[in-house]
Design an enzyme around this catalytic site. Sequence first.
Site, PDB file in Angstrom:
ATOM      1  CB  CYS A   2      -0.912   0.008   1.219  1.00 37.68           C
ATOM      2  SG  CYS A   2      -1.907   1.516   1.366  1.00 37.68           S
ATOM      3  CD  GLU A 112      -1.755  -1.562  -4.182  1.00 37.63           C
ATOM      4  OE1 GLU A 112      -0.825  -1.370  -5.006  1.00 37.63           O
ATOM      5  OE2 GLU A 112      -1.567  -1.745  -2.978  1.00 37.63           O
TER       6      GLU A 112
END
Length: 245
Positions: A2, A112
Amino acid sequence: MCGRYVSTTGPQDLVNLFGVTRWDPAETLEPDYNVAPTKDVWAVMERLDKDTDIVQRRLRALRWGLVPSWAKDPSVGSRMINARVETVHEKPAYRKAFTSRRCLLPADGFFEWTPLPALPGGKARKQPYFIAPADGSLMAMAGLYEFWRDRTRPDDDPAAWLTTVTIITTEARDAAGRIHDRMPLAIDPADVDAWLDPAHTDPDELRTLLHTPAGGELVVTPVSTAVNKVGNNGPQLLDPVPEPA
């Protein structure tokens, strides 16, 4: 991993949502649609107040990128933005914080990227996606925090202490799994009190709280590559774009 996320909930709303009992109103952060490593982020934690001997739930702005207490300088933090759930309890940089300094990092969702085939005569490219709970709820990402002492500064210098955080990640599931193999681990609302409680120090018991990511279905939305640049910010970064062919 992340490496970017969105955090737009104001501090007063976070105080109410998480039952915070201590927060300095002078400490503020603007809504951030492109949270990146080394930025200050909101963290919810519990600490024992030495004056009252009462555990207080606090809201603080901390720097993203954990700097271990034994680090020679804080630059290492930019490489320690995530801790893998599979090994967080045993890695030297995280194991002490795992048993005594846990927190929650509120997020609207996270970004992402997935690789795309290079265009003829062009370079390899990646498509960014915004991933968030389908019901619009706030994610309470599992995190750890640590204190680092700058020995070059005097004791009475407020900048002598740096407090930093990292996000615990897990195997991506649901819709997120088709974009990236890792995702932040969100703590289930029923486990929040146990996760934050500093009296809970047994690693095996704590690991039972890090189970299947909390929340229901995740929505994956392709967004503009404008998010690739850290300096870009604003709600327009969440505007959908056509799915790449």
